[in-house]
Design a protein around this motif. Structure first.
Motif, PDB file in Angstrom:
ATOM      1  N   GLU A 138       0.820  -1.210   0.000  1.00  0.00           N
ATOM      2  CA  GLU A 138       0.000   0.000   0.000  1.00  0.00           C
ATOM      3  C   GLU A 138       0.858   1.265   0.000  1.00  0.00           C
ATOM      4  O   GLU A 138       0.565   2.234  -0.699  1.00  0.00           O
ATOM      5  N   LYS A 139       1.937   1.240   0.795  1.00  0.00           N
ATOM      6  CA  LYS A 139       2.821   2.403   0.893  1.00  0.00           C
ATOM      7  C   LYS A 139       3.457   2.735  -0.450  1.00  0.00           C
ATOM      8  O   LYS A 139       3.546   3.909  -0.847  1.00  0.00           O
ATOM      9  N   LYS A 140       3.904   1.708  -1.177  1.00  0.00           N
ATOM     10  CA  LYS A 140       4.602   1.904  -2.442  1.00  0.00           C
ATOM     11  C   LYS A 140       3.657   1.991  -3.642  1.00  0.00           C
ATOM     12  O   LYS A 140       4.077   2.382  -4.734  1.00  0.00           O
ATOM     13  N   GLY A 141       2.415   1.592  -3.435  1.00  0.00           N
ATOM     14  CA  GLY A 141       1.479   1.603  -4.541  1.00  0.00           C
ATOM     15  C   GLY A 141       1.734   0.500  -5.556  1.00  0.00           C
ATOM     16  O   GLY A 141       1.358   0.629  -6.727  1.00  0.00           O
ATOM     17  N   TYR A 142       2.339  -0.600  -5.118  1.00  0.00           N
ATOM     18  CA  TYR A 142       2.640  -1.714  -6.018  1.00  0.00           C
ATOM     19  C   TYR A 142       1.380  -2.552  -6.273  1.00  0.00           C
ATOM     20  O   TYR A 142       0.405  -2.495  -5.521  1.00  0.00           O
ATOM     21  N   LYS A 143       1.432  -3.350  -7.318  1.00  0.00           N
ATOM     22  CA  LYS A 143       0.255  -4.115  -7.748  1.00  0.00           C
ATOM     23  C   LYS A 143       0.413  -5.624  -7.577  1.00  0.00           C
ATOM     24  O   LYS A 143      -0.449  -6.379  -8.016  1.00  0.00           O
ATOM     25  N   PHE A 144       1.492  -6.078  -6.962  1.00  0.00           N
ATOM     26  CA  PHE A 144       1.717  -7.519  -6.850  1.00  0.00           C
ATOM     27  C   PHE A 144       0.603  -8.188  -6.039  1.00  0.00           C
ATOM     28  O   PHE A 144      -0.059  -7.554  -5.214  1.00  0.00           O
ATOM     29  N   LYS A 145       0.420  -9.480  -6.285  1.00  0.00           N
ATOM     30  CA  LYS A 145      -0.574 -10.277  -5.574  1.00  0.00           C
ATOM     31  C   LYS A 145       0.098 -11.041  -4.431  1.00  0.00           C
ATOM     32  O   LYS A 145       1.228 -11.514  -4.564  1.00  0.00           O
ATOM     33  N   ILE A 146      -0.599 -11.164  -3.327  1.00  0.00           N
ATOM     34  CA  ILE A 146      -0.111 -11.938  -2.183  1.00  0.00           C
ATOM     35  C   ILE A 146      -0.762 -13.313  -2.239  1.00  0.00           C
ATOM     36  O   ILE A 146      -1.994 -13.432  -2.218  1.00  0.00           O
ATOM     37  N   GLU A 147       0.074 -14.345  -2.332  1.00  0.00           N
ATOM     38  CA  GLU A 147      -0.406 -15.734  -2.426  1.00  0.00           C
ATOM     39  C   GLU A 147       0.146 -16.523  -1.255  1.00  0.00           C
ATOM     40  O   GLU A 147       1.306 -16.371  -0.881  1.00  0.00           O
ATOM     41  N   VAL A 148      -0.690 -17.358  -0.650  1.00  0.00           N
ATOM     42  CA  VAL A 148      -0.270 -18.195   0.477  1.00  0.00           C
ATOM     43  C   VAL A 148      -0.535 -19.657   0.143  1.00  0.00           C
ATOM     44  O   VAL A 148      -1.611 -20.012  -0.338  1.00  0.00           O
ATOM     45  N   GLY A 149       0.467 -20.504   0.389  1.00  0.00           N
ATOM     46  CA  GLY A 149       0.319 -21.940   0.161  1.00  0.00           C
ATOM     47  C   GLY A 149       1.039 -22.706   1.250  1.00  0.00           C
ATOM     48  O   GLY A 149       1.561 -22.130   2.202  1.00  0.00           O
ATOM     49  N   GLY A 150       1.091 -24.014   1.105  1.00  0.00           N
ATOM     50  CA  GLY A 150       1.759 -24.851   2.100  1.00  0.00           C
ATOM     51  C   GLY A 150       0.767 -25.650   2.917  1.00  0.00           C
ATOM     52  O   GLY A 150      -0.455 -25.493   2.786  1.00  0.00           O
ATOM     53  N   PRO A 151       1.269 -26.511   3.809  1.00  0.00           N
ATOM     54  CA  PRO A 151       0.399 -27.405   4.578  1.00  0.00           C
ATOM     55  C   PRO A 151      -0.657 -26.704   5.426  1.00  0.00           C
ATOM     56  O   PRO A 151      -1.698 -27.281   5.723  1.00  0.00           O
TER      57      PRO A 151
END
Length: 524
Positions: A138-151
């Motif tokens: 939010e601070k940088k205004g970036y557009k990347f997606k946050i993905e979570v995986g694993g057990p």
């Protein structure tokens, strides 16, 4: 440019001063383990300018799969969680986070945190990391997606409100090596669902070898289990066995990075290359051959998980692996084993293959004699039992306590100072085939039998802290500081359980009659 940034929370990148079983410290509640003590014991894996030098095995598999499916080496960074922001820029498309117990809903954590009433370090560290990543975006205004995986990714689906607050864009659940490239490209193009259930499993040839070293020298030797315990997700997956060539290829990645030991990961080491799918009699030559090949290259090789039935059915494996590792009274082979319950009826209902090649009626005898077989050859089993299984009666709880007492008494009589095991009681958490059942609520569902089960498990563990822990930590200078803390903590815990029980009219000091079980001599 960093296209993909992969990381994990700090509970998965801590060496915990290389003290056995201290990896479970992350399951402890913040309210009961002061942060200065946790921070002292939390020694993080070193980084190379912010990159993880040794990463959790799951992260390394994702990294390898992405490279195998067309992503470039210079597009991917496996970052230490403390420095993840260094690698995120306007070109970053995905920040992927591997997790084991993000919201503290795992069986160990639910027991330690009074059913989630308290906050575990696993939850604290995960949510803190996710808020940092969210706020940086939010601070940088970036557009990347946050993905979570694993057990542990299933927990994000369960706790939707917290997941939304953390601004997680995508949750990936299941084995991913065969599809991760396509899924990540779908995320980048905006065509992916928020919750991505991977219902298929990669074939052996679709599971790529790691290309960079893993934390604690861990390498997989098989995927899935095949025994089919209804409460355990990995056991429902089809078993796939890694050939020796594949195992050694991964082993050598770690050796080149300076690793001198290896953790051989499986759901049950005694199931490696098993051919008898009816009775699950271990393939002795295959398991022994595995350790013989691995120990040509490293100084020590430890299995992660196994079964008491497998060890008891094939003591030749225990003897030979101990010999290969030069095991002795001060050098033990550790293994995590499912104790679950002393009830033959319950074990038959939830895990009707777990005791094979023995019968459900023999289950308490299997646990006693399996432990004898382990200890005889310097294997130290760390058992986990389950409190609140569906259909559990109060007598089942008493019987589990009685079995622990029986094992203590008979093993010490037979083996003296070689008699060692722990039993850690876990809260039943609905998953796998039992996902629609009611989970155990430690606040509301404690009965006298369950209290006795929990009390005698922790009472014995406190004894092992005094008598057994020194056997598996010899040569570790950190133990000199940790030992007094562990002794004090375990005694306080046992005292608090006794105090609570007395307040609620349960006499935990009431003598229990040992089970009428006999230790049989082992023929190797």
């Amino acid at each position: 440019m960093t296209r993909i940034v992969l990381t994990a929370d700090e509970t998965l990148t801590s060496t915990y001063r290389h003290i056995p079983l201290l990896d479970f410290l992350g399951c402890a509640p913040v309210e009961h383990v002061p942060k200065p003590i946790y921070n002292f014991l939390d020694t993080q894996v070193p980084d190379d300018n912010g990159k993880l030098t040794f990463a959790p095995y799951g992260l390394r598999k994702v990294e390898a799969a992405l490279l195998h499916q067309g992503f470039n080496r210079d597009e991917i960074v496996v970052a230490h969680p403390r420095y993840v922001e260094r690698f995120i820029d306007e070109k970053t498309t995905i920040v992927g986070v591997n997790t084991m117990d993000p919201y503290g809903l795992g069986p160990v954590t639910m027991m330690f945190t009074q059913g989630g009433k308290l906050t575990s370090y696993t939850k604290l560290k995960f949510t803190s990391l996710m808020r940092r990543i969210r706020d940086y975006r939010e601070k940088k205004g970036y557009k990347f997606k946050i993905e979570v995986g694993g057990p542990g990714s299933w927990q994000l689906e369960v706790k939707e409100k917290l997941t939304e607050e953390l601004r997680v864009d995508h949750i990936m659940i299941g084995e991913t090596e065969h599809v991760i490239g396509d899924v990540f490209r779908d995320i980048e193009s905006g065509n992916a669902e928020k919750i991505i259930h991977i219902k298929s499993w990669p074939k052996l040839e679709e599971i790529p070898n790691i290309v960079a070293p893993t934390f604690k020298g861990m390498i997989e030797v098989m995927r899935g289990c095949g025994r089919g315990c209804t409460f355990c997700s990995p056991n429902l997956r089809t078993a796939r066995f890694y050939p020796i060539e594949k195992i050694l290829a991964e082993l050598k990645v770690n050796i080149r990075a300076g690793q001198k030991t290896a953790w051989l990961h499986s759901e049950d080491i005694f199931n490696y290359m098993v051919e008898d799918r009816r009775n699950f009699y271990p393939n002795e030559d295959a398991v022994i051959g595995l350790f013989e090949e691995v120990l040509k290259h490293v100084e020590f090789a430890n299995p992660t998980h196994g079964t008491a039935a497998g060890g008891l059915a094939a003591p030749r494996i225990l003897k030979r692996v101990a010999e290969l590792n030069h095991a002795n009274i001060n050098r033990w082979v550790g293994i995590q084993v499912g104790f679950e319950t002393a009830s033959p009826e319950l074990i038959k209902r939830i895990a009707n293959n777990k005791m094979k090649p023995f019968s459900p009626e023999e289950w308490p005898w299997v646990l006693l004699n399996g432990t004898y077989a382990f200890n005889k050859f310097f294997w130290f089993p760390a058992y986990t039992s389950i409190v609140g299984l569906p259909g559990e009666t109060d007598e089942d709880g008493y019987d589990t306590a009685r079995l622990i007492i029986t094992m203590e008494k008979k093993l010490r009589e037979k083996l003296g100072e070689k008699a060692h095991f722990t039993v850690t009681p876990l809260a039943f958490v609905p998953m796998a085939a039992l996902k629609d059942e009611e989970g155990f609520n430690i606040q509301e569902q404690l009965t006298p039998g369950r209290v006795m089960h929990i009390y005698h498990a922790w009472r014995h563990l406190a004894w092992e802290v005094d008598h057994g822990l020194k056997r598996v930590t010899r040569g570790n200078p950190a133990f000199l500081v940790f030992a007094p803390l562990a002794k004090m903590g375990s005694r306080l815990l046992v005292r608090s359980i006794r105090k609570w029980a007395m307040k609620n009219g349960i006499d935990v000091d009431k003598p229990l009659e040992p089970m009428k079980l006999k230790i049989e001599e082992i023929d190797v």
